[in-house]
Design an enzyme around this catalytic site. Structure first.
Site, mmCIF file in Angstrom:
data_model
loop_
_atom_site.group_PDB
_atom_site.id
_atom_site.type_symbol
_atom_site.label_atom_id
_atom_site.label_comp_id
_atom_site.label_asym_id
_atom_site.label_seq_id
_atom_site.Cartn_x
_atom_site.Cartn_y
_atom_site.Cartn_z
ATOM 1 N N TYR A 114 -10.970 -3.558 3.283
ATOM 2 C CA TYR A 114 -9.810 -3.272 4.234
ATOM 3 C C TYR A 114 -10.822 -3.057 5.615
ATOM 4 O O TYR A 114 -11.455 -1.971 5.586
ATOM 5 C CB TYR A 114 -9.638 -1.826 3.871
ATOM 6 N N GLU A 116 0.758 -1.162 -0.118
ATOM 7 C CA GLU A 116 -0.019 -0.136 -0.027
ATOM 8 C C GLU A 116 0.754 1.389 -0.300
ATOM 9 O O GLU A 116 1.642 1.543 0.960
ATOM 10 C CB GLU A 116 -0.990 0.034 1.264
ATOM 11 N N ASP A 153 -4.993 9.281 9.378
ATOM 12 C CA ASP A 153 -3.483 8.911 9.720
ATOM 13 C C ASP A 153 -3.205 9.586 11.055
ATOM 14 O O ASP A 153 -3.471 10.650 11.452
ATOM 15 C CB ASP A 153 -2.630 9.412 8.733
#
Length: 271
Positions: free
Chosen positions: A178, A53, A64
């Protein structure tokens, strides 16, 4: 007539046939520079990564945590742009043979245009896209555009996703789904939440699409836990990015550190 599997689908098919769990490292493109990223991608491939990724740095990375935010900041300061990331990736065609999933946010993608971005990504050799801040309804518009260029649009499911919407996301996701293992942003965690195992099982009852777990996996022990829960893949980001940042500024040292870390994960995951 059934269509041929995409590179991501084929990789998961091969791993399933061998009874193995996919190892998917994440790294931030351009941290500390794109030459280092290129060397690191090849080092990860050599150390047993099944897919990678690859993050495109963005100034407002909502999903993040601090480690990857800092990496994105360093990459942006070094002049990294989406076009330069794709040019670097294109330069590895013929050497890099594992599927690369680009991680980007919706603003850069929409700024360029969905069709133009997908076309450029495919021409550079990418196999898939992850766009964490793209709502399902918009993702359903992007997915056929990506598919027309041979790209899998991978969608995310969180522990807080309602069951009905989870099923819809899993059905719409291409390549793999995911599964975010924690509530919140990326980052190294000491323990994974036990409910992740039940979420993997729940998704497995809703279709054949592989399930990969990410956010919070810090080492081989947690990767094995994900495998033992029945997941098809383990995604490791912040722990790898941290190891690379601690290796210094020389790209050979950074790539070697990434390769060592990946090899440890691979050995542990295959135990």
């Amino acid at each position: 007539m059934l269509s041929a599997p995409t590179p991501i689908q084929q990789r998961f098919n091969d791993l399933r046939a061998g009874g193995r769990c996919a190892l998917m490292p994440f790294l931030m493109a351009g941290d500390p520079d794109l030459a280092t990223t290129a060397a690191t991608l090849l080092a990860l491939q050599g150390a047993g990564a099944d897919l990678v990724e690859l993050g495109i740095p963005y100034s407002d990375p909502l999903a993040d945590g601090p480690v990857i935010q800092a990496a994105a900041g360093r990459a942006l300061a070094a002049g990294t742009t989406p076009d330069r990331v794709l040019a670097m990736l294109a330069g590895l065609q013929g050497e890099l043979t594992i599927p690369v999933v680009l991680f980007t946010y919706s603003n850069p993608l929409l700024n360029r245009g969905m069709e133009a971005f997908c076309q450029a990504a495919a021409q550079a050799g990418a196999a898939g896209l992850v766009v964490p801040d793209l709502p399902l309804e918009e993702a359903e518009k992007l997915s056929p555009i990506a598919a027309a260029e041979g790209l899998d649009l991978v969608l995310l499911v969180a522990p807080t996703t309602p069951p009905g919407r989870m099923a819809r996301i899993h059905t719409a996701s291409r390549g793999f789904t995911y599964l975010v293992s924690v509530t919140g942003v990326t980052g190294v965690r000491t323990n994974l939440e036990a409910r992740v195992g039940s979420l993997v099982s729940q998704l497995k009852t809703q279709g054949e699409t592989p399930v990969a777990v990410g956010f919070g996996i810090s080492g081989a022990q947690q990767a094995r836990q994900v495998r033992d829960w029945g997941a098809d893949g383990a995604i490791v980001g912040s722990a790898l990015v941290k190891a690379m940042a601690e290796a210094g500024a020389q790209h050979a040292d950074v790539a070697a550190a990434a390769g060592r870390f990946c090899a440890e994960l691979r050995a542990g995951l295959d135990q």
